[in-house]
Motif scaffolding. Structure first.
Motif, PDB file in Angstrom:
ATOM      1  N   THR A   7       0.831  -1.202   0.000  1.00 46.80           N
ATOM      2  CA  THR A   7       0.000   0.000   0.000  1.00 46.80           C
ATOM      3  C   THR A   7       0.860   1.244   0.000  1.00 46.80           C
ATOM      4  OG1 THR A   7      -0.140  -0.002   2.431  1.00 46.80           O
ATOM      5  CG2 THR A   7      -1.898  -1.119   1.221  1.00 46.80           C
TER       6      THR A   7
ATOM      7  N   GLU B  47      -2.850   5.015   1.880  1.00 43.20           N
ATOM      8  CA  GLU B  47      -3.735   3.865   1.996  1.00 43.20           C
ATOM      9  C   GLU B  47      -3.565   3.136   3.318  1.00 43.20           C
ATOM     10  OE1 GLU B  47      -4.060   2.570  -2.708  1.00 43.20           O
ATOM     11  OE2 GLU B  47      -2.500   1.691  -1.458  1.00 43.20           O
TER      12      GLU B  47
ATOM     13  N   GLU C 244      -3.698   1.944   7.194  1.00 46.41           N
ATOM     14  CA  GLU C 244      -4.724   1.911   8.232  1.00 46.41           C
ATOM     15  C   GLU C 244      -4.101   2.073   9.612  1.00 46.41           C
ATOM     16  OE1 GLU C 244      -7.141  -1.531   7.842  1.00 46.41           O
ATOM     17  OE2 GLU C 244      -7.948  -0.966   5.880  1.00 46.41           O
TER      18      GLU C 244
ATOM     19  N   SER D 189      -9.012   3.195   9.585  1.00 40.74           N
ATOM     20  CA  SER D 189      -9.334   3.288   8.160  1.00 40.74           C
ATOM     21  C   SER D 189      -9.770   4.699   7.760  1.00 40.74           C
ATOM     22  CB  SER D 189     -10.449   2.293   7.819  1.00 40.74           C
ATOM     23  OG  SER D 189     -11.597   2.536   8.608  1.00 40.74           O
TER      24      SER D 189
ATOM     25  N   ARG E 209     -11.939   4.274   4.367  1.00 43.37           N
ATOM     26  CA  ARG E 209     -11.678   3.093   3.550  1.00 43.37           C
ATOM     27  C   ARG E 209     -12.428   1.900   4.130  1.00 43.37           C
ATOM     28  NH1 ARG E 209      -7.358   2.387   0.228  1.00 43.37           N
ATOM     29  NH2 ARG E 209      -6.784   0.408   1.198  1.00 43.37           N
TER      30      ARG E 209
ATOM     31  N   LYS F 272     -12.915  -2.138   3.705  1.00 45.07           N
ATOM     32  CA  LYS F 272     -12.373  -3.342   3.100  1.00 45.07           C
ATOM     33  C   LYS F 272     -13.491  -4.379   2.958  1.00 45.07           C
ATOM     34  CE  LYS F 272      -8.223  -4.531   4.149  1.00 45.07           C
ATOM     35  NZ  LYS F 272      -7.016  -5.043   4.868  1.00 45.07           N
TER      36      LYS F 272
ATOM     37  N   VAL G  22     -11.410  -2.945  -1.991  1.00 42.85           N
ATOM     38  CA  VAL G  22     -11.528  -1.846  -1.036  1.00 42.85           C
ATOM     39  C   VAL G  22     -12.343  -0.712  -1.650  1.00 42.85           C
ATOM     40  CG1 VAL G  22     -10.284  -0.122   0.336  1.00 42.85           C
ATOM     41  CG2 VAL G  22      -9.315  -2.416   0.039  1.00 42.85           C
TER      42      VAL G  22
ATOM     43  N   SER H 247     -13.613   3.302  -1.019  1.00 43.15           N
ATOM     44  CA  SER H 247     -13.328   4.527  -0.266  1.00 43.15           C
ATOM     45  C   SER H 247     -14.446   5.540  -0.479  1.00 43.15           C
ATOM     46  CB  SER H 247     -11.990   5.134  -0.709  1.00 43.15           C
ATOM     47  OG  SER H 247     -10.909   4.306  -0.375  1.00 43.15           O
TER      48      SER H 247
END
Length: 299
Positions: A57, A61, A63, A100, A128, A130, A136, A138
């Motif tokens: 990532t 991106e 987390e 996220s 975000r 998942k 994923v 957003s």
């Protein structure tokens, strides 16, 4: 203490004994005869086929809790603009990531041979979601604060949504939609005197070179769609390419169709750089944008 050491040695020897004669060059626990992803990076989690379940990532991106600061410099060119086709831009962005969620504040400064001043300030929040390890979604919202000084500049409201699909740990496909609710007031645009044959703000030709007052044919909200693909060549080097299409906020202006590309390089755990280039296609005049940035992870 001695007993613990003997037990540890016995476990190691037993494991090596069981592994004798079984080839596993990348040490992921899956024999080479069954490994569909050879040379998996060491310590990466893998599935029963030997392919990593870890998705690489970018910083935005993540987390994990993180605070980054990015400083960017670049230029944009627009041959439709008279006497100031090249504009230099300096931008500062602060981003905070928690779980996220991502919170971003960005502002900047522009300059060209006619004037200089502050760019609009943008505040955004993004979530975000998942769906599964490879998919994923957003969702985000934001405000464009009118720090750019021109008559009629008002608050704009922003909405974002995007979808990322990761078929492998290094490869990704993405698509998204952005909506901007334009809050600006409609005002007349006064043009300065220009040489014969130059274009005015509506893109028409002025033959006499005299000052002319014209009005854009109304404002409209902006809609943008985009799609692209990205690839991690290494854990520290990433590149993507994207096609986008959007309408101008001016009703009389044509749609904007462009290709763009971003390159990301992680220098070390703290520092990273990005290079962004955008080129508008299907237009007689040149419109492009280049931006280089360097970022630092504060924690």
């Amino acid at each position: 203490m001695m007993i613990k050491k003997l037990l540890l040695m016995s476990t190691i020897l037993l494991t090596l004994g069981q592994a004798e004669g079984v080839a596993d060059q990348d040490f992921d626990g899956v024999p080479d005869a069954l490994d569909q992803c050879p040379n998996t990076p060491f310590l990466c989690e893998v599935d029963k086929t030997g392919c990593t379940t870890t998705i690489l990532t970018l910083p935005f991106e993540t987390e994990k809790e993180n605070l980054t600061m990015t400083l960017a410099y670049g230029f944009s060119s627009n041959e439709d603009l008279i006497d100031r086709q090249i504009q230099h831009n300096t931008k500062v962005k602060i981003s905070y990531y928690l779980n996220s969620w991502a919170y971003t504040l960005q502002t900047g400064y522009y300059s060209h041979n006619v004037e200089d001043g502050s760019l609009d300030t943008i505040a955004r929040v993004r979530k975000r979601i998942k769906i599964n390890p490879k998919l994923v979604v957003s969702l985000g919202a934001g405000l464009r604060l009118p720090s750019y000084d021109f008559e009629g500049n008002k608050l704009d409201e922003l909405l974002y949504t995007s979808l990322h699909y990761y078929p492998t740990s290094a490869l990704s496909f993405f698509a998204g939609y952005n909506f901007t609710r334009i809050g600006d007031d409609e005002v007349d645009t006064v043009l300065s005197e220009t040489p014969s044959g130059d274009k005015n703000s509506n893109g028409t030709i002025e033959k006499d070179g005299n000052e002319k007052k014209s009005t854009y044919e109304g404002l409209q909200h902006k809609h943008k769609v985009y799609a692209g693909t990205g690839y991690f060549f290494t854990d520290d080097f990433y590149m993507n390419i994207m096609y986008s299409e959007e309408n101008s906020k001016f009703v009389s202006e044509h749609r904007i169709r462009a290709f763009s590309s971003s390159i990301y390089y992680k220098i070390n755990k703290k520092w990273f750089t990005t290079l962004y280039y955008k080129y508008e296609v299907l237009d007689e005049d040149r419109h492009d944008n280049l931006l280089f940035s360097i970022g630092y992870n504060l924690w």
